[in-house]
Design an enzyme around this catalytic site. Structure first.
Site, PDB file in Angstrom:
ATOM      1  N   ASN A   1       0.881  -1.173   0.000  1.00 43.02           N
ATOM      2  CA  ASN A   1       0.000   0.000   0.000  1.00 43.02           C
ATOM      3  C   ASN A   1       0.916   1.219   0.000  1.00 43.02           C
ATOM      4  O   ASN A   1       1.480   1.579   1.031  1.00 43.02           O
ATOM      5  CB  ASN A   1      -0.888  -0.014   1.248  1.00 43.02           C
ATOM      6  CG  ASN A   1      -1.694   1.266   1.373  1.00 43.02           C
ATOM      7  OD1 ASN A   1      -1.819   2.035   0.415  1.00 43.02           O
ATOM      8  ND2 ASN A   1      -2.253   1.501   2.566  1.00 43.02           N
TER       9      ASN A   1
ATOM     10  N   LYS B   1       0.156   4.212  -0.318  1.00 46.34           N
ATOM     11  CA  LYS B   1      -0.499   5.412   0.252  1.00 46.34           C
ATOM     12  C   LYS B   1      -0.260   6.613  -0.669  1.00 46.34           C
ATOM     13  O   LYS B   1      -0.253   6.459  -1.884  1.00 46.34           O
ATOM     14  CB  LYS B   1      -0.009   5.675   1.675  1.00 46.34           C
ATOM     15  CG  LYS B   1      -0.035   4.417   2.542  1.00 46.34           C
ATOM     16  CD  LYS B   1       0.124   4.702   3.998  1.00 46.34           C
ATOM     17  CE  LYS B   1       0.264   3.387   4.758  1.00 46.34           C
ATOM     18  NZ  LYS B   1       0.050   3.495   6.164  1.00 46.34           N
TER      19      LYS B   1
ATOM     20  N   HIS C   1      -9.512   0.970   4.395  1.00 45.11           N
ATOM     21  CA  HIS C   1      -8.263   1.170   5.132  1.00 45.11           C
ATOM     22  C   HIS C   1      -8.524   2.081   6.332  1.00 45.11           C
ATOM     23  O   HIS C   1      -9.323   3.021   6.260  1.00 45.11           O
ATOM     24  CB  HIS C   1      -7.194   1.780   4.213  1.00 45.11           C
ATOM     25  CG  HIS C   1      -5.837   1.743   4.823  1.00 45.11           C
ATOM     26  ND1 HIS C   1      -5.415   2.694   5.724  1.00 45.11           N
ATOM     27  CD2 HIS C   1      -4.823   0.861   4.692  1.00 45.11           C
ATOM     28  CE1 HIS C   1      -4.179   2.385   6.105  1.00 45.11           C
ATOM     29  NE2 HIS C   1      -3.806   1.279   5.491  1.00 45.11           N
TER      30      HIS C   1
ATOM     31  N   GLU D   1      -6.937   4.452   7.527  1.00 45.06           N
ATOM     32  CA  GLU D   1      -6.714   5.896   7.293  1.00 45.06           C
ATOM     33  C   GLU D   1      -7.927   6.522   6.626  1.00 45.06           C
ATOM     34  O   GLU D   1      -8.230   7.698   6.845  1.00 45.06           O
ATOM     35  CB  GLU D   1      -5.423   6.099   6.478  1.00 45.06           C
ATOM     36  CG  GLU D   1      -4.195   5.859   7.349  1.00 45.06           C
ATOM     37  CD  GLU D   1      -2.955   5.387   6.609  1.00 45.06           C
ATOM     38  OE1 GLU D   1      -2.913   5.482   5.378  1.00 45.06           O
ATOM     39  OE2 GLU D   1      -2.041   4.900   7.287  1.00 45.06           O
TER      40      GLU D   1
ATOM     41  N   GLU E   1      -5.715  -5.354  10.201  1.00 41.22           N
ATOM     42  CA  GLU E   1      -4.744  -4.294  10.448  1.00 41.22           C
ATOM     43  C   GLU E   1      -5.090  -3.564  11.749  1.00 41.22           C
ATOM     44  O   GLU E   1      -5.925  -2.651  11.745  1.00 41.22           O
ATOM     45  CB  GLU E   1      -4.762  -3.290   9.291  1.00 41.22           C
ATOM     46  CG  GLU E   1      -4.377  -3.876   7.961  1.00 41.22           C
ATOM     47  CD  GLU E   1      -3.699  -2.840   7.082  1.00 41.22           C
ATOM     48  OE1 GLU E   1      -2.578  -3.095   6.640  1.00 41.22           O
ATOM     49  OE2 GLU E   1      -4.293  -1.770   6.853  1.00 41.22           O
TER      50      GLU E   1
ATOM     51  N   GLY F   1       1.887   2.121  10.611  1.00 42.22           N
ATOM     52  CA  GLY F   1       2.797   3.252  10.471  1.00 42.22           C
ATOM     53  C   GLY F   1       3.438   3.683  11.777  1.00 42.22           C
ATOM     54  O   GLY F   1       4.028   4.755  11.872  1.00 42.22           O
TER      55      GLY F   1
END
Ligand code: PEP
Length: 255
Positions: free
Chosen positions: A13, A15, A98, A100, A170, A176
């Protein structure tokens, strides 16, 4: 069916990283070092890199994915991209839900479900992300949260369509942050997800579905995580931006 019979999938990913020149450079570096992979290899790139990635990966074993898609086929949804727009380009995968997106862009379990539906209707394979917040883990409600996210996201998905769903567990606190779930923690929640799928679609479907782990997976910890019975691959953020690191994870999944 046991782990050996499931297809491991390592997906990067990217991002909001890499312009077109950087994307091409990374893909050219990746191609030779993942060419012998015994797992599926996917890179989920920014929309602006999709065309570059499709061209650069042609003839290789690297598949291309996007990082989201909208639930409508077209219309007044400024800045959104439809699933059909992705398939028209030859894109095969899409990440949906996701953390985020959930955290910063108001994505809910319901909108995740709508996006999953649209992606499946368009013929995409979905990497569906679920995972708990740190507070939820500390409250001891991880399995409830992840079960609910999985059940809502899969609403209206048929057993046949389920074959085009990969679930990525996740934990939000591990994304991160450099903080990885232990291999046992990852395995436990992945197993729980498999049981939810079995409850909804039957044991064979639960046994067959690919359940990844994602959250600070890297070259050093991949082998231990990927060695667990219920961990069938990884969704990789930071470490997917460097060819040697991503290749090391692919190699760990190929053992
Ligand atoms: C992710 O973005 O899905 C992810 C797992 O990121 P990282 O590997 O950087 O924690």
């Amino acid at each position: 069916m046991n782990k050996a019979l499931r297809k491991a999938v390592i997906a990067g990913n990217w991002k909001m990283n890499k312009n077109r020149a950087e994307a091409k450079e990374l893909i050219e570096a990746l191609k030779p070092v993942v060419a012998d992979a015994k797992c599926d290899v996917v890179i989920c790139v920014p929309y602006t890199d999709l065309e570059t990635a499709m061209a650069a990966t042609k003839g290789s074993n690297i598949k291309v994915g996007a990082q989201n898609c909208h639930w409508a086929k077209s219309g007044a949804f400024t800045a959104e991209i439809s699933a059909d727009m992705l398939t028209e380009m030859g894109v095969e995968y899409v990440i949906i839900g996701h953390s985020e997106r959930r955290q910063y862009f108001g994505e809910s379990d319901i909108t995740v479900n709508h996006r999953v539906r649209a992606a499946l209707d368009a013929g995409l394979t979905v990497i569906l992300c679920v995972g708990e917040l740190l507070e939820q883990r500390e409250q001891g409600i991880t399995s409830e949260i992840v079960s609910m996210q999985t059940k809502v996201a899969l609403g209206g998905v048929s057993a046949e369509e389920l074959k085009r769903i990969i679930i990525a567990y996740e934990p939000v606190w591990a994304i991160g942050t450099g903080k990885t779930a232990t291999a046992d923690q990852a395995n436990e929640v992945n197993h729980c997800i498999r049981e939810v799928v079995a409850e909804l679609y039957g044991k064979a479907a639960g046994d067959a579905i690919t359940v990844q782990y994602g959250g600070s997976m890297n070259a050093a910890n991949a082998e231990e995580l990927l060695g667990k019975e219920d961990v069938d691959g990884g969704l990789i953020g930071g470490a997917s931006l460097k060819a040697p690191d991503f290749a090391a994870i692919v190699a760990a999944a190929s053992k």
